[in-house]
Scaffold this motif. Sequence first.
Motif, PDB file in Angstrom:
ATOM      1  N   ILE A 325       0.835  -1.206   0.000  1.00 60.68           N
ATOM      2  CA  ILE A 325       0.000   0.000   0.000  1.00 60.68           C
ATOM      3  C   ILE A 325       0.867   1.252   0.000  1.00 60.68           C
ATOM      4  CG2 ILE A 325      -1.684   1.351   1.317  1.00 60.68           C
ATOM      5  CD1 ILE A 325      -2.839  -1.310   2.338  1.00 60.68           C
ATOM      6  N   ARG A 326       1.882   1.272   0.864  1.00 57.81           N
ATOM      7  CA  ARG A 326       2.732   2.459   0.960  1.00 57.81           C
ATOM      8  C   ARG A 326       3.575   2.634  -0.306  1.00 57.81           C
ATOM      9  NH1 ARG A 326       0.862   5.369   4.918  1.00 57.81           N
ATOM     10  NH2 ARG A 326       1.143   3.711   6.436  1.00 57.81           N
ATOM     11  N   GLN A 327       4.011   1.552  -0.909  1.00 54.41           N
ATOM     12  CA  GLN A 327       4.746   1.664  -2.167  1.00 54.41           C
ATOM     13  C   GLN A 327       3.844   2.204  -3.274  1.00 54.41           C
ATOM     14  OE1 GLN A 327       6.333  -2.326  -2.661  1.00 54.41           O
ATOM     15  NE2 GLN A 327       8.344  -1.702  -1.903  1.00 54.41           N
ATOM     16  N   TYR A 328       2.591   1.765  -3.269  1.00 57.59           N
ATOM     17  CA  TYR A 328       1.623   2.278  -4.243  1.00 57.59           C
ATOM     18  C   TYR A 328       1.436   3.782  -4.058  1.00 57.59           C
ATOM     19  CZ  TYR A 328      -2.887   2.582  -6.731  1.00 57.59           C
ATOM     20  OH  TYR A 328      -3.921   2.908  -7.586  1.00 57.59           O
ATOM     21  N   ASN A 329       1.305   4.207  -2.794  1.00 60.93           N
ATOM     22  CA  ASN A 329       1.224   5.643  -2.501  1.00 60.93           C
ATOM     23  C   ASN A 329       2.449   6.376  -3.026  1.00 60.93           C
ATOM     24  OD1 ASN A 329      -0.305   5.463   0.841  1.00 60.93           O
ATOM     25  ND2 ASN A 329      -1.147   5.059  -1.166  1.00 60.93           N
ATOM     26  N   SER A 330       3.629   5.803  -2.768  1.00 64.98           N
ATOM     27  CA  SER A 330       4.877   6.454  -3.166  1.00 64.98           C
ATOM     28  C   SER A 330       4.967   6.592  -4.680  1.00 64.98           C
ATOM     29  CB  SER A 330       6.074   5.673  -2.630  1.00 64.98           C
ATOM     30  OG  SER A 330       6.080   5.665  -1.210  1.00 64.98           O
ATOM     31  N   ARG A 331       4.508   5.578  -5.395  1.00 64.54           N
ATOM     32  CA  ARG A 331       4.507   5.676  -6.855  1.00 64.54           C
ATOM     33  C   ARG A 331       3.546   6.769  -7.317  1.00 64.54           C
ATOM     34  NH1 ARG A 331       4.539  -0.015  -6.298  1.00 64.54           N
ATOM     35  NH2 ARG A 331       2.341  -0.197  -6.912  1.00 64.54           N
ATOM     36  N   MET A 332       2.434   6.939  -6.611  1.00 64.80           N
ATOM     37  CA  MET A 332       1.516   8.028  -6.931  1.00 64.80           C
ATOM     38  C   MET A 332       2.185   9.385  -6.703  1.00 64.80           C
ATOM     39  SD  MET A 332      -2.232   6.842  -5.574  1.00 64.80           S
ATOM     40  CE  MET A 332      -3.323   5.955  -6.687  1.00 64.80           C
ATOM     41  N   LEU A 333       2.920   9.503  -5.608  1.00 67.71           N
ATOM     42  CA  LEU A 333       3.632  10.751  -5.338  1.00 67.71           C
ATOM     43  C   LEU A 333       4.647  11.050  -6.439  1.00 67.71           C
ATOM     44  CD1 LEU A 333       4.261  10.331  -1.489  1.00 67.71           C
ATOM     45  CD2 LEU A 333       2.507  11.723  -2.601  1.00 67.71           C
ATOM     46  N   VAL A 334       5.332  10.012  -6.907  1.00 64.60           N
ATOM     47  CA  VAL A 334       6.289  10.184  -8.001  1.00 64.60           C
ATOM     48  C   VAL A 334       5.576  10.640  -9.271  1.00 64.60           C
ATOM     49  CG1 VAL A 334       7.881   8.965  -9.544  1.00 64.60           C
ATOM     50  CG2 VAL A 334       7.994   8.588  -7.077  1.00 64.60           C
ATOM     51  N   ARG A 335       4.418  10.058  -9.549  1.00 64.60           N
ATOM     52  CA  ARG A 335       3.656  10.467 -10.735  1.00 64.60           C
ATOM     53  C   ARG A 335       3.275  11.940 -10.666  1.00 64.60           C
ATOM     54  NH1 ARG A 335      -1.295   6.565 -11.236  1.00 64.60           N
ATOM     55  NH2 ARG A 335      -1.918   8.151 -12.759  1.00 64.60           N
ATOM     56  N   ILE A 336       2.871  12.387  -9.493  1.00 60.55           N
ATOM     57  CA  ILE A 336       2.525  13.807  -9.331  1.00 60.55           C
ATOM     58  C   ILE A 336       3.746  14.680  -9.600  1.00 60.55           C
ATOM     59  CG2 ILE A 336       1.844  15.569  -7.665  1.00 60.55           C
ATOM     60  CD1 ILE A 336       0.162  13.375  -6.254  1.00 60.55           C
ATOM     61  N   MET A 337       4.866  14.330  -8.981  1.00 62.98           N
ATOM     62  CA  MET A 337       6.068  15.149  -9.141  1.00 62.98           C
ATOM     63  C   MET A 337       6.556  15.153 -10.581  1.00 62.98           C
ATOM     64  SD  MET A 337       8.327  14.569  -5.686  1.00 62.98           S
ATOM     65  CE  MET A 337       8.389  12.787  -5.811  1.00 62.98           C
ATOM     66  N   GLU A 338       6.558  13.999 -11.232  1.00 63.93           N
ATOM     67  CA  GLU A 338       7.029  13.931 -12.612  1.00 63.93           C
ATOM     68  C   GLU A 338       6.140  14.751 -13.544  1.00 63.93           C
ATOM     69  OE1 GLU A 338       9.284   9.578 -12.708  1.00 63.93           O
ATOM     70  OE2 GLU A 338       7.233   9.756 -13.452  1.00 63.93           O
ATOM     71  N   ALA A 339       4.823  14.700 -13.297  1.00 68.06           N
ATOM     72  CA  ALA A 339       3.901  15.475 -14.139  1.00 68.06           C
ATOM     73  C   ALA A 339       4.136  16.969 -13.970  1.00 68.06           C
ATOM     74  CB  ALA A 339       2.460  15.116 -13.791  1.00 68.06           C
ATOM     75  N   LEU A 340       4.293  17.420 -12.738  1.00 70.14           N
ATOM     76  CA  LEU A 340       4.513  18.842 -12.492  1.00 70.14           C
ATOM     77  C   LEU A 340       5.900  19.286 -12.958  1.00 70.14           C
ATOM     78  CD1 LEU A 340       2.882  19.211  -8.960  1.00 70.14           C
ATOM     79  CD2 LEU A 340       1.876  19.711 -11.180  1.00 70.14           C
ATOM     80  N   GLU A 341       6.871  18.389 -12.863  1.00 66.84           N
ATOM     81  CA  GLU A 341       8.220  18.703 -13.322  1.00 66.84           C
ATOM     82  C   GLU A 341       8.268  18.881 -14.836  1.00 66.84           C
ATOM     83  OE1 GLU A 341      12.058  19.735 -12.712  1.00 66.84           O
ATOM     84  OE2 GLU A 341      10.741  19.084 -11.081  1.00 66.84           O
ATOM     85  N   SER A 342       7.326  18.261 -15.539  1.00 67.87           N
ATOM     86  CA  SER A 342       7.338  18.315 -17.000  1.00 67.87           C
ATOM     87  C   SER A 342       6.727  19.595 -17.562  1.00 67.87           C
ATOM     88  CB  SER A 342       6.578  17.107 -17.571  1.00 67.87           C
ATOM     89  OG  SER A 342       5.180  17.220 -17.336  1.00 67.87           O
ATOM     90  N   VAL A 343       6.116  20.410 -16.704  1.00 70.14           N
ATOM     91  CA  VAL A 343       5.446  21.620 -17.173  1.00 70.14           C
ATOM     92  C   VAL A 343       6.266  22.845 -16.797  1.00 70.14           C
ATOM     93  CG1 VAL A 343       3.333  22.996 -17.112  1.00 70.14           C
ATOM     94  CG2 VAL A 343       3.201  20.505 -16.895  1.00 70.14           C
ATOM     95  N   PRO A 344       6.786  23.602 -17.776  1.00 71.25           N
ATOM     96  CA  PRO A 344       7.552  24.823 -17.457  1.00 71.25           C
ATOM     97  C   PRO A 344       6.679  25.849 -16.748  1.00 71.25           C
ATOM     98  CG  PRO A 344       7.865  24.159 -19.751  1.00 71.25           C
ATOM     99  CD  PRO A 344       6.720  23.351 -19.221  1.00 71.25           C
ATOM    100  N   GLU A 345       7.298  26.555 -15.824  1.00 69.97           N
ATOM    101  CA  GLU A 345       6.582  27.622 -15.123  1.00 69.97           C
ATOM    102  C   GLU A 345       7.606  28.615 -14.609  1.00 69.97           C
ATOM    103  OE1 GLU A 345       2.793  27.691 -12.301  1.00 69.97           O
ATOM    104  OE2 GLU A 345       4.548  26.900 -11.267  1.00 69.97           O
ATOM    105  N   GLY A 346       7.460  29.875 -14.972  1.00 66.71           N
ATOM    106  CA  GLY A 346       8.438  30.875 -14.577  1.00 66.71           C
ATOM    107  C   GLY A 346       9.807  30.509 -15.118  1.00 66.71           C
ATOM    108  N   SER A 347      10.808  30.549 -14.258  1.00 67.42           N
ATOM    109  CA  SER A 347      12.163  30.182 -14.664  1.00 67.42           C
ATOM    110  C   SER A 347      12.467  28.710 -14.400  1.00 67.42           C
ATOM    111  CB  SER A 347      13.179  31.047 -13.906  1.00 67.42           C
ATOM    112  OG  SER A 347      13.036  30.864 -12.502  1.00 67.42           O
ATOM    113  N   GLY A 348      11.455  27.959 -13.950  1.00 68.78           N
ATOM    114  CA  GLY A 348      11.645  26.545 -13.658  1.00 68.78           C
ATOM    115  C   GLY A 348      10.476  25.710 -14.121  1.00 68.78           C
TER     116      GLY A 348
END
Length: 439
Positions: A325-348
Motif C-alpha cells: 500500500i505504501r509503495q503504491y502511494n509512493s509511486r503516486m507521489l512520483v507520478r505527481i512530481m514527474e507530471a509537475l516537473e514536465s510543465v515549465p513555469e516561470g524560470s523553472g
Amino acid sequence: MLNRRNLLQGMAAGVGAAFGTPLIPNQLMASPVSNTTRKRVIFFMQNQGFDPKTCIPTGMSSSGSLAKAKLPEPINALEPYKDRLHIINGLHGMHTSPSHSAFFGALGGYRGSDGVPPSGPTIDYQLSRALPETLLPHLCIGMDSIENMTTKPTLATLSASGAGQPIFMHSNPNHLYQMLYGGIASGEIRRQHEARSSVMSQIERLAAAKDHALSKSDKLRYDQYVQGFQEVNGLRDRLASVSDHLRKFAPTVDTRYTNPEFETDWHDVLLDLGISALTSGITNTLTIGSGRGEIFGAWKGLGIEQQGHNLGHMDQPDNPIWIKIRQYNSRMLVRIMEALESVPEGSGTMMDHTLVVYTSNNADKQHTNGANWPVMLLGDLDGAFKTGCFTQLDGKRPINALYTSLLRAAGQNLDRFNMTETLAKKYDDATGPLKEVMA
C-alpha cells in the motif's frame, strides 16, 4: 446509457463538490507555460495511520540530512527524490482525539469524530483561498473500494470550508471527468454532460423561485443549495470559456473508467484527473483521501484481499500488505512530481512552486491517541521549506503548527491555525510556524 439514476447521481456529485467551496467567477487561470508562477499544495491522506518506522531511515533518531540515508522499503520509490523530501517526526494531534480517525480534525487541527460536523475550515481550504485564484480553488478526490465509490460517489469526511460546511470528495471518475472536461468531450460523455447541464440549469431557476414559503432557518439552508447549483453551473460556463486550453490536458478516457477490473483502476484515473486539474491550472489545491478519511479502503489490484477496518489492526512495519500500500502511494507521489516537473513555469517548472504533504488522517496508527503524527513533505513551495532532510521534533508542537507554516509560506501572517490561546497553553509550547522546517 444515460438514465435518471445516473443523472441524479451526477447532479449530486456536482452539487457536493461545489457546496462549501466558493468559486472565483472573475478570473481565468493563467497558462502554466507563462512566466507567472503560481504556488500550489497537494495533500495526500492515507487512512489507518502512518507508522514512523515505515518512513524514517534505519539508524536515524535525530535530525539530519537524507543524502547518505537509504529510505525504508515502503517509500523506496522516493529514493531518487530524497533531495526534495523532508521527513518530519514528533508532531502531535492529541487534541484531535483521533482513535479510528480524526476525520475533519486531521486537516482542521481540532477535535474530530465519526459523524461530527467540522468545527472550522481545514487547512487545504484555507490554502486554496490564500493561493492565487483559479477556476476551482479546491478539488478533493477520494479513493476506496469499488463498491463504496460506486454507491457513494461523493463523501465528506476530511475537508471543510467552515463550521458545519463539509467539502465533498469525488470518488467516481466518470462524474469528475464530466464536470471538468464534459464540455470538450464527444460521444456519450458529451451527451451526458449536456443533459446534466440542462437539468442543473432548470433546477437552479426553479429553486431560486420557490423559497418564498419557507421559514427563516429553512430558507437559509435552501439558499445554500441554490448557491451550490449556481456555482456548479458557473463552473461549467467558465470551463467552457477555456475549452481550447483544457484540450491539451484532458486525460484519455479508457476502459478503466467504464469497466474497472479493480478499485485501483479508479484510483489511478482519479489521480490522473487530479494531476490534470493542477497542470491545466484549473485548481491550486488538491486533496487526495485514500480510504476517504474513514477506516475503509481496498487495494485488490495490488493483490491484497484484506480491506477496510481489518487493515488498521495490522502492524505496518515489515508487513507485506502495508509495504504494498505504501509503495503504491509512493509511486503516486512520483507520478505527481514527474507530471509537475514536465510543465515549465516561470524560470523553472510547476514542481518548483509546489508542496506535497503526505500523512494520515489518523496520526501513526489506528486506535491512537495522536501523540505522534509523522508527515512527509515533497518540494519546497518556491523555496519556503527545507528539503533533503529528516527532522525529529520533541512532541510538544501540534499539527496546527505545520499548518501555520503552510499559511505563512502562502503569504498569510498568522501565528496559530484553528487553536485558541487557551487550547495552545495545553497543547502547544511555542507560537508561530515550525522554524525547524522553514527555509
